[in-house]
Write a protein that holds these residues in place. Structure first.
Motif, PDB file in Angstrom:
ATOM      1  N   LEU B  90      63.734  60.379  55.044  1.00  0.00           N
ATOM      2  CA  LEU B  90      63.715  59.138  54.260  1.00  0.00           C
ATOM      3  C   LEU B  90      63.462  59.422  52.777  1.00  0.00           C
ATOM      4  N   LEU B  91      62.545  60.354  52.488  1.00  0.00           N
ATOM      5  CA  LEU B  91      62.257  60.684  51.087  1.00  0.00           C
ATOM      6  C   LEU B  91      63.476  61.296  50.409  1.00  0.00           C
ATOM      7  N   ARG B  92      64.184  62.147  51.145  1.00  0.00           N
ATOM      8  CA  ARG B  92      65.381  62.763  50.569  1.00  0.00           C
ATOM      9  C   ARG B  92      66.445  61.696  50.300  1.00  0.00           C
ATOM     10  N   ALA B  93      66.549  60.726  51.236  1.00  0.00           N
ATOM     11  CA  ALA B  93      67.511  59.636  51.042  1.00  0.00           C
ATOM     12  C   ALA B  93      67.161  58.856  49.776  1.00  0.00           C
ATOM     13  N   ALA B  94      65.869  58.578  49.590  1.00  0.00           N
ATOM     14  CA  ALA B  94      65.425  57.812  48.421  1.00  0.00           C
ATOM     15  C   ALA B  94      65.686  58.589  47.129  1.00  0.00           C
ATOM     16  N   LEU B  95      65.405  59.891  47.154  1.00  0.00           N
ATOM     17  CA  LEU B  95      65.596  60.697  45.946  1.00  0.00           C
ATOM     18  C   LEU B  95      67.081  60.833  45.587  1.00  0.00           C
ATOM     19  N   ILE B  96      67.939  60.845  46.593  1.00  0.00           N
ATOM     20  CA  ILE B  96      69.384  60.920  46.306  1.00  0.00           C
ATOM     21  C   ILE B  96      69.837  59.612  45.637  1.00  0.00           C
ATOM     22  N   PHE B  97      69.260  58.491  46.072  1.00  0.00           N
ATOM     23  CA  PHE B  97      69.552  57.211  45.399  1.00  0.00           C
ATOM     24  C   PHE B  97      69.129  57.278  43.936  1.00  0.00           C
ATOM     25  N   LEU B  98      67.966  57.893  43.707  1.00  0.00           N
ATOM     26  CA  LEU B  98      67.465  58.057  42.338  1.00  0.00           C
ATOM     27  C   LEU B  98      68.434  58.918  41.524  1.00  0.00           C
ATOM     28  N   MET B  99      69.022  59.886  42.193  1.00  0.00           N
ATOM     29  CA  MET B  99      69.952  60.806  41.528  1.00  0.00           C
ATOM     30  C   MET B  99      71.182  60.068  40.986  1.00  0.00           C
ATOM     31  N   LEU B 100      71.500  58.926  41.616  1.00  0.00           N
ATOM     32  CA  LEU B 100      72.653  58.121  41.157  1.00  0.00           C
ATOM     33  C   LEU B 100      72.505  57.748  39.689  1.00  0.00           C
ATOM     34  N   ILE B 101      71.262  57.451  39.292  1.00  0.00           N
ATOM     35  CA  ILE B 101      71.006  57.054  37.898  1.00  0.00           C
ATOM     36  C   ILE B 101      71.035  58.288  36.993  1.00  0.00           C
ATOM     37  N   TRP B 109      66.957  66.723  34.424  1.00  0.00           N
ATOM     38  CA  TRP B 109      66.559  65.753  35.454  1.00  0.00           C
ATOM     39  C   TRP B 109      67.174  66.100  36.803  1.00  0.00           C
ATOM     40  N   ILE B 110      68.440  66.521  36.741  1.00  0.00           N
ATOM     41  CA  ILE B 110      69.108  66.924  37.999  1.00  0.00           C
ATOM     42  C   ILE B 110      68.310  68.043  38.648  1.00  0.00           C
ATOM     43  N   PHE B 111      67.864  69.008  37.818  1.00  0.00           N
ATOM     44  CA  PHE B 111      67.100  70.136  38.333  1.00  0.00           C
ATOM     45  C   PHE B 111      65.810  69.653  38.999  1.00  0.00           C
ATOM     46  N   PHE B 112      65.066  68.786  38.287  1.00  0.00           N
ATOM     47  CA  PHE B 112      63.751  68.385  38.814  1.00  0.00           C
ATOM     48  C   PHE B 112      63.866  67.555  40.092  1.00  0.00           C
ATOM     49  N   VAL B 113      64.838  66.639  40.112  1.00  0.00           N
ATOM     50  CA  VAL B 113      64.970  65.805  41.327  1.00  0.00           C
ATOM     51  C   VAL B 113      65.462  66.662  42.503  1.00  0.00           C
ATOM     52  N   SER B 114      66.408  67.586  42.209  1.00  0.00           N
ATOM     53  CA  SER B 114      66.875  68.482  43.283  1.00  0.00           C
ATOM     54  C   SER B 114      65.743  69.364  43.777  1.00  0.00           C
ATOM     55  N   PHE B 115      64.928  69.812  42.842  1.00  0.00           N
ATOM     56  CA  PHE B 115      63.769  70.638  43.197  1.00  0.00           C
ATOM     57  C   PHE B 115      62.863  69.856  44.159  1.00  0.00           C
ATOM     58  N   ALA B 116      62.646  68.577  43.840  1.00  0.00           N
ATOM     59  CA  ALA B 116      61.798  67.733  44.710  1.00  0.00           C
ATOM     60  C   ALA B 116      62.453  67.567  46.078  1.00  0.00           C
ATOM     61  N   ILE B 117      63.783  67.339  46.080  1.00  0.00           N
ATOM     62  CA  ILE B 117      64.489  67.148  47.363  1.00  0.00           C
ATOM     63  C   ILE B 117      64.357  68.400  48.234  1.00  0.00           C
ATOM     64  N   TYR B 118      64.522  69.575  47.624  1.00  0.00           N
ATOM     65  CA  TYR B 118      64.479  70.796  48.435  1.00  0.00           C
ATOM     66  C   TYR B 118      63.059  71.237  48.767  1.00  0.00           C
ATOM     67  N   THR B 119      62.087  70.738  47.996  1.00  0.00           N
ATOM     68  CA  THR B 119      60.697  70.988  48.393  1.00  0.00           C
ATOM     69  C   THR B 119      60.395  70.169  49.653  1.00  0.00           C
ATOM     70  N   ILE B 120      60.850  68.936  49.664  1.00  0.00           N
ATOM     71  CA  ILE B 120      60.639  68.069  50.845  1.00  0.00           C
ATOM     72  C   ILE B 120      61.407  68.624  52.048  1.00  0.00           C
ATOM     73  N   ALA B 121      62.587  69.195  51.772  1.00  0.00           N
ATOM     74  CA  ALA B 121      63.410  69.736  52.865  1.00  0.00           C
ATOM     75  C   ALA B 121      62.704  70.870  53.605  1.00  0.00           C
ATOM     76  N   SER B 180      73.127  59.797  51.204  1.00  0.00           N
ATOM     77  CA  SER B 180      71.835  59.160  51.406  1.00  0.00           C
ATOM     78  C   SER B 180      71.802  58.372  52.725  1.00  0.00           C
ATOM     79  N   VAL B 181      72.907  57.667  53.002  1.00  0.00           N
ATOM     80  CA  VAL B 181      72.978  56.880  54.245  1.00  0.00           C
ATOM     81  C   VAL B 181      72.923  57.817  55.465  1.00  0.00           C
ATOM     82  N   LEU B 182      73.565  58.982  55.341  1.00  0.00           N
ATOM     83  CA  LEU B 182      73.520  59.959  56.450  1.00  0.00           C
ATOM     84  C   LEU B 182      72.074  60.385  56.730  1.00  0.00           C
ATOM     85  N   TYR B 183      71.306  60.567  55.655  1.00  0.00           N
ATOM     86  CA  TYR B 183      69.878  60.898  55.843  1.00  0.00           C
ATOM     87  C   TYR B 183      69.133  59.774  56.558  1.00  0.00           C
ATOM     88  N   ILE B 184      69.472  58.533  56.186  1.00  0.00           N
ATOM     89  CA  ILE B 184      68.791  57.392  56.822  1.00  0.00           C
ATOM     90  C   ILE B 184      69.153  57.328  58.310  1.00  0.00           C
TER      91      ILE B 184
END
Lengths: 202, 405
Positions: B90-101, B109-121, B180-184
């Motif tokens: 769910l967190l990865r799905a939410a962060l991918i939505f954030l990535m849209l912006i 920003w792409i680096f930091f959000v991706s970093f967060a996504i892969y830390t959660i992964a 993101s929907v696939l993650y959900i």
């Protein structure tokens, strides 16, 4: 310093400084905990024989950083009869040693606590100590998810399965015990980091 | 405890409802992950028009997996595994939505959000591996692992194709929404997994992460079975990572299908994995795990040595197929050995450390062999790789402890 009350079985006890004792106890709610019992070695100690290994007590403890401090101990069951007989004492100490090395500090493990208590009660009841030790090994490996049941002979497998729910420990033959040891001792030794075959009676 | 010991059967695994939901969750999250990577690399290139720019998102995938995988294992052991997987998705799905912006804004920003996504992964893989050992019968675990690994490979291969199709049909933004929907959907699938055993640990606040992590390392240090299994897993993963890297040059210079078609070699290897999975179902009942692993290393090592000497397209395809077979024989068996010999209270940490090692295998050996290939040529480096894979096989002959894993 927050204090708490817990049921615990003593796994190990060692003298510390002139009059104190350091205990390793297996508590029901907090797993293995190291405890200091002040003045426990004095002749006038209030703890009496409660701090002996295999003693099952209600402990009143104050949480410390590394060691919790014991303030009071009430006997629930002493297992005195287990300590009196050489063979049952050997099995009791074997289980206590395995658990001492197997358990991580402060990781609760209700299933293993129940197993240890059940095995001590079986020893007190007079069940065969060697069979209790093997049943302990089997149940420990089963609870922890590393029991290679497929490596037992089919007769032994069905025997172990049939007595899982029963109140008594099965009396294993010497051959069956050797089979259990052959399969389980290397695995348990790996997990505790010691050769546990040296701790057994047989 | 199992009542009877029966030969491992795919039908028994596929009848297990929890396994099906976990399997679906794994495939969907893997697909979502790869589609996301595809869009991200594309977006990074559009923003910078440099190869360095493309390497920034790659770093954001690689760094967390090496740094945090082992720490994640500690928390997996402390937390409920089902909810760990669910929240991770769910967190990865939410962060991918954030990535849209952020997608069109800045590479930082792409680096930091991706970093967060892969830390959660990093929390997902050890929780998934530990859960799999809980929901599948002991005798069927080897088949369940082989199914997981094969579909992991297939969803990885397929996702790049699907990613390309989605991007050309719907554009970057909508493809990210699909990911993101696939993650959900994956998290919904996890919701239906029922775990028999889950560690509840009210005392975790008293214990430090460092202490727990050291306990995991200590267990691996004293358990020779796990130590040998992780070493072998590192060897085979490194070899396959290196081969995937060298495949591009191999496709162009040796078999003449062009660098852009190296994917065919990967697809053939993935087909080999499918065949290997079927073979494992037959072999696992008759042979010991140590023997299967030994045969797998001999097969893979010989195959690489032969591959280094061939320029024939069909032979190259055949060798890649055998590499796929060897990979599944070794990896699925080793993964099962680790699960069977690790106490459940430590599985999260052991799988976390294993995850870290596997991620590490995709970095240093790949760079090292890249240098060797540049200096000594492609054929020498593949030959050397084949010879190195004989080491774990030789260890089995010399060291009895190694025979078990």
């Amino acid at each position: 310093m927050p204090s708490y009350k817990t049921e615990a079985i003593n796994l190990r006890s060692a003298r510390f400084s002139e009059a104190d004792k350091i205990l390793s106890v297996f508590t029901k709610e907090r797993g293995k905990v190291s405890v200091i019992a002040k003045s426990a070695c004095k002749p006038s100690s209030k703890y009496g024989g409660r701090l002996e290994v295999l003693g099952y007590n209600n402990l009143f403890l104050a949480a410390g950083k590394n060691l919790d401090i014991l303030s009071q101990a009430e006997t629930i069951e002493s297992f005195h009869s287990v300590r009196e007989k050489e063979r049952s004492l050997g099995t009791g100490l074997y289980m206590a040693r395995v658990l001492y090395y197997f358990l991580e500090e402060r990781v609760p493990h209700a299933a293993l606590f129940g197993l240890f208590l059940g095995c001590l009660k079986a020893l007190k009841r007079g069940d065969d100590p060697d069979s209790v030790a093997r049943m302990f090994d089997v149940r420990l490996a089963d609870i922890e998810g590393f029991l290679p049941i497929e490596r037992f002979s089919s007769e032994l497998r069905s025997r172990i399965n049939s007595v899982q729910t029963g109140p008594d420990t099965p009396r294993f033959s010497r051959e069956e015990m050797e089979n259990i040891d052959l399969v389980l001792v290397p695995g348990i030794s790996e997990h505790v980091g010691k050769d546990v075959s040296l701790w057994k009676n047989m | 405890m199992e009542k009877h010991v029966i030969p491992p059967r795919f039908s028994a695994v596929l009848r297990n409802r929890s396994f099906i939901f976990l399997w679906a969750a794994q495939m969907l999250s893997q697909l979502a992950d790869r589609i996301y990577i595809y869009v991200l690399v594309l977006a990074a290139y559009t923003l910078t028009h440099t190869n360095l720019g493309v390497s920034v998102p790659m770093l954001s995938f690689g760094i967390p997996s090496v740094l945090f995988a082992s720490f994640a294992g500690v928390y997996v052991d402390r937390w409920n595994k089902k909810y760990t997987m669910l929240v991770s998705c769910l967190l990865r799905a939410a962060l991918i939505f954030l990535m849209l912006i952020l997608l069109k804004s800045s590479l930082v920003w792409i680096f930091f959000v991706s970093f967060a996504i892969y830390t959660i992964a990093q929390f997902f893989a050890p929780a998934e591996a530990s859960s799999l050992a809980e929901i599948v019968e002991r005798e069927n675990l080897i088949l369940a692992n082989s199914l997981f690994m094969t579909t992991w490979m297939w969803s990885s291969v397929a996702a790049f194709g699907v990613g390309a199709l989605l991007v050309s049909a719907f554009g970057n933004d909508n493809t990210l929404i699909i990911s993101s929907v696939l993650y959900i959907i994956s998290s919904l699938s996890i919701l239906f997994v029922s775990l028999k055993y889950s560690v509840h640990n009210p005392e975790s606040s008293v214990r430090t992460v460092k202490k727990d992590l050291l306990a995991g390392f200590e267990f691996i240090r004293r358990s020779s079975i796990i130590r040998h299994a992780l070493f072998k897993m590192f060897m085979i993963t490194s070899a396959l990572a290196v081969v995937s890297m060298l495949a591009i040059q191999f496709a162009e210079q040796y078999i003449g299908i062009g660098a852009q078609n190296f994917g065919y070699l990967v697809i053939v290897a993935a087909a080999g994995m499918l065949f290997g999975m079927w073979m494992l179902g037959r072999l696992s009942h008759f042979f010991k795990k140590g023997h299967i692993i030994f045969a797998g290393f001999l097969m893979t090592g010989s195959c690489l040595m032969l591959l280094s000497q061939t320029k024939n397209l069909y032979l190259a395809f055949f060798y890649c197929f055998v590499l796929g077979v060897g990979n599944i024989l070794i990896n699925a068996t080793l993964q099962t050995t680790v699960a069977h010999n690790t106490p459940r209270s430590l599985r999260g940490r052991v799988f976390g450390i294993q995850n870290m090692l596997i991620n590490f295998a995709f970095t240093v050996p790949v760079v090292l062999f890249g240098v060797i290939a540049d200096y000594f040529g492609l054929d020498t480096s593949i030959l050397l790789l084949g010879i190195i894979l004989f080491i774990p096989a030789a260890m089995v002959l010399v060291d009895p402890q190694s025979r078990i894993a």
